[in-house]
Design an enzyme around this catalytic site. Structure first.
Site, PDB file in Angstrom:
ATOM      1  N   CYS A 161     -23.654  34.936 -46.460  1.00 47.58           N
ATOM      2  CA  CYS A 161     -24.686  34.045 -47.020  1.00 47.58           C
ATOM      3  C   CYS A 161     -25.314  34.619 -48.284  1.00 47.58           C
ATOM      4  O   CYS A 161     -26.488  34.371 -48.581  1.00 47.58           O
ATOM      5  CB  CYS A 161     -25.757  33.748 -45.982  1.00 47.58           C
ATOM      6  N   ALA A 181     -11.934  38.375 -46.666  1.00 47.26           N
ATOM      7  CA  ALA A 181     -11.267  39.514 -47.313  1.00 47.26           C
ATOM      8  C   ALA A 181     -12.327  40.361 -48.017  1.00 47.26           C
ATOM      9  O   ALA A 181     -13.320  39.826 -48.524  1.00 47.26           O
ATOM     10  CB  ALA A 181     -10.233  39.022 -48.316  1.00 47.26           C
ATOM     11  N   ARG A 202     -28.315  29.872 -44.956  1.00 44.69           N
ATOM     12  CA  ARG A 202     -27.460  28.938 -45.687  1.00 44.69           C
ATOM     13  C   ARG A 202     -27.928  27.567 -45.225  1.00 44.69           C
ATOM     14  O   ARG A 202     -27.493  27.057 -44.200  1.00 44.69           O
ATOM     15  CB  ARG A 202     -26.004  29.197 -45.314  1.00 44.69           C
TER      16      ARG A 202
END
Ligand code: SPV
Ligand code: MN
Length: 658
Positions: free
Chosen positions: A293, A408, A441
């Site tokens: 976030c 990732a 968020r």
């Protein structure tokens, strides 16, 4: 209350070593002369006993003690490549590591706190009774390192000598885990004994990836033995599951702060960063945000970055609140990291001179990394987290496979990042934090920034963080509660944690200047939620700098603010000026109105959601509900006068009319 050293010590019971004499005999037998000589530097007998137990349990072929010397570091890197846990990339000192496609994040379903029968835990935590966990460890970790080398490292979670720095031993058969540990944590091999004496304790972590086959993942577990400050992790590789110094030990640090910190210590899932103004004054921030976030982005938006994930904080004798970063590096999400939004990080990643471990991104034929949202041209094919990849490749269910996994990551040292403030970041005294932010968020409810009217209100802002649900987690209202963004790491009842938060921020030791300002932040409001037709965000990454700059100005008494029932919001004229000054952007009145109008129905239903959920928990401080009552009655009154959407103009007039 958490009782330490209570119940069977699973590591000791599984290894069977109970005395220093036995430990010495076993380690003398297993270690070669070089490594034995290294271990001899460590005088803490308990450390020998823990390591001997790990040896007896895991049965490695040999043991490598990491002294932290350049030779040892190089040896870890060399072995990681030889073993195949990492592969070299074209850029010097860059490597790529892949976790199994099925293990691209924390395995929350297989992560447990080991508890005693009589222990209270958070309703949000998964727990396993001690005996059952011991059985599991004995069955699955026995001999797990056969044919492998066991690596042992000694680290400090925080600048050595800091009040809340904690020494920890990391034991793993994974070269990737040890290599990551060497980048992310301060090696304290030479001073471990002093650190243990000072802090009175140390944490122990034992991990092995086992054979690391997809079929083993069902048996993967992450265990935190709360009573014995020991973690176990098996059959997994993702750093959030295996580099136990990070979240494994953070969970223990939360316990120690909560139950042994005298309400003057907090262990938080927070970045630490500073904002320098024209006069050279640095205002220090610590801020919580759930995973994914924008926590790293916010940290990097500061002029003086210190940390991006964790903070150990205390009320200092000098009347300020102090924070240290238990880490010295970042394990950051790379999705959407690009030149425009993250210039410093991009420089470290794209230009030679930094040691970087990449994980789960795409590597092209030239040995160059690529990831989603990097603002660069993407190759048509390469290798990524799920093996061979080409543009348009789909999963069996027909959905397209992205170029890199959304989770990732890149692992690198903080001092590779140009805005890292080494002097303060390495100072055992910590930085004096003036502003604490809580963000989630939130697409449709809270404004970009607002300040709690009191420490109690601030604590409730923290308790009320939400994030948009992911595809698999859609709840009735589409939002997931994320108390303090720390809930996945709070072992004990939320009531205990909340009580400490109220006491900490109301500490009488804070002097007028040291009392931190507590604020909410939200970058995720959409155009759609404010009367527009697109799903686009009402803002851009660089605006973060302005929100921080305004908070700094507010905390230092440089600007006034508009009072609302839920807190203070910025005045247009101040933001207009700061947008110009900080990022050279014209901040339109129309956008201000969209950003800062209160959408009362949304806020009221958000409060209801929180009230319902917290209402199900036992023994929560009544202050929480009193603050919600106060917000609700204020909002109701405002709504009676102005309807459901109230503009900042109306708010100003309303407060003025009193
Ligand atoms: C997070 O997910 O909050 C992280 C990465 O910081 S992990 O190590 O998985 O916790
Ligand atoms: Mn995190």
């Amino acid at each position: 209350m958490l009782k330490l050293n209570h119940g069977t010590d699973i590591l000791a019971a599984s290894g069977g070593v109970n005395s220093i004499a036995e430990a010495r005999a076993i380690l003398t037998d297993t270690l070669d002369d070089t490594n034995l000589a290294k271990l001899d530097v460590i005088k803490t007998e308990d450390a020998w006993v823990k390591i001997a137990n790990a040896v007896k349990l895991c049965e490695p072929d040999d043991v490598f003690v990491l002294s932290g010397s350049i030779q040892d570091r190089d040896e870890i890197r060399r072995r990681s490549i030889k073993k195949g846990e990492e592969k070299p990339l074209t850029m010097k000192d860059h490597t790529i590591h892949y976790d199994l496609p099925e293990e691209q994040g924390r395995i929350v379903d297989r992560t447990f706190y080991i508890v005693n029968e009589d222990e209270d835990t958070s309703v949000l935590a998964k727990t396993m009774i001690r005996d059952e966990a011991m059985e599991y460890v004995r069955e699955h970790m026995r001999g797990i390192m056969k044919g492998k080398t066991m690596f042992v490292g000694f680290f400090s979670r925080g600048p050595q000598g800091a009040k809340l720095a904690l020494p920890a031993i990391e034991i793993s058969s994974s070269t990737y885990v040890m290599h990551s540990g060497l980048i992310l944590y301060r090696n304290c091999f030479g001073t471990f004994d002093d650190q243990v004496k000072r802090s009175g304790t140390f944490l122990t972590n034992v991990h092995s990836e086992g054979l690391n086959r997809p079929e083993d993942l069902q048996h993967a577990r992450v265990f935190m033995d709360r009573s014995w400050l020991t973690t176990f992790s098996m059959f997994c590789t993702y750093a959030g599951n295996t580099l136990l110094l990070k979240k494994g030990n953070h969970r223990m640090a939360v316990d120690l702060a909560c139950y042994y910190g005298n309400s003057e210590a907090l262990s938080e899932h927070m970045f630490i960063t500073g904002m320098k103004d024209d006069s050279g004054r640095i205002t220090w921030f610590a801020g919580a945000a759930p995973s994914g976030c924008g926590k790293t982005t916010t940290a990097m938006a500061g002029t003086d970055f210190v940390g991006d994930d964790l903070a150990q904080m205390w009320v200092d004798e000098d009347g300020t609140m102090r924070a240290i970063n238990p880490e010295q590096g970042i394990f950051g999400i790379v999705a959407d990291v690009n030149r425009e939004g993250d210039p410093y990080l991009m420089k470290a990643l794209r230009e030679e001179g930094t040691e970087v471990i990449w994980s789960n991104v795409l590597v092209d034929d030239e040995g160059v990394t690529h990831w989603m949202g990097n603002g660069e041209e993407h190759p048509e094919h390469g290798v990524n987290f799920q093996g061979e990849w080409h543009k348009g490749k789909t999963k069996p269910d027909g959905t397209e496979i992205p170029i890199s996994h959304p989770n990732a990551r890149c692992t690198l040292r903080c001092d590779a990042i140009d805005n890292y403030n080494r002097e303060h970041g390495e100072d055992p005294a910590g930085v004096p934090v003036k502003v604490v932010t809580y963000s989630g968020r939130d697409s449709d409810t809270m404004p970009p920034v607002w300040v709690g009217k009191s420490p109690d209100h601030g604590v409730v802002i923290g308790a009320s963080i939400v994030s948009a649900a992911t595809a698999t987690e859609i709840g009735a209202s589409g939002v997931k509660r994320q108390p303090w963004a720390n809930a996945p790491f709070i072992p004990g009842p939320l009531a205990d944690y909340m009580k400490v938060q109220f006491e900490f921020f109301n500490s009488s030791k804070f002097d007028a200047d040291g009392q931190p300002v507590l604020a909410g932040l939200n970058y995720f409001l959409t155009d759609e939620a404010r009367g527009g037709s697109s799903k686009k965000l009402l803002g851009e990454k660089r605006d973060v700098k302005v929100w921080l700059a305004w908070l700094a100005a507010y905390a230092n008494g440089d600007v006034e603010a508009i009072e609302t029932p839920i807190g203070y919001i910025p005045r247009y004229e101040d933001l207009h000026e700061l947008f110009h000054k900080v990022i050279g952007k014209e901040y339109e009145w129309e956008l201000y109105v969209k950003h800062f109008s209160l959408y009362i129905d949304n806020i009221l239903s958000r409060i209801e959601l929180q009230r319902d959920a917290f209402g199900k928990e036992k023994n929560l401080p009544s202050k929480l509900f009193e603050v919600y009552d106060e917000w609700e009655s204020g909002l109701n009154e405002l709504q009676q006068h102005h309807g459901s959407v109230v503009s900042p103009d109306q708010l100003q007039a309303f407060t003025a009319a009193g």
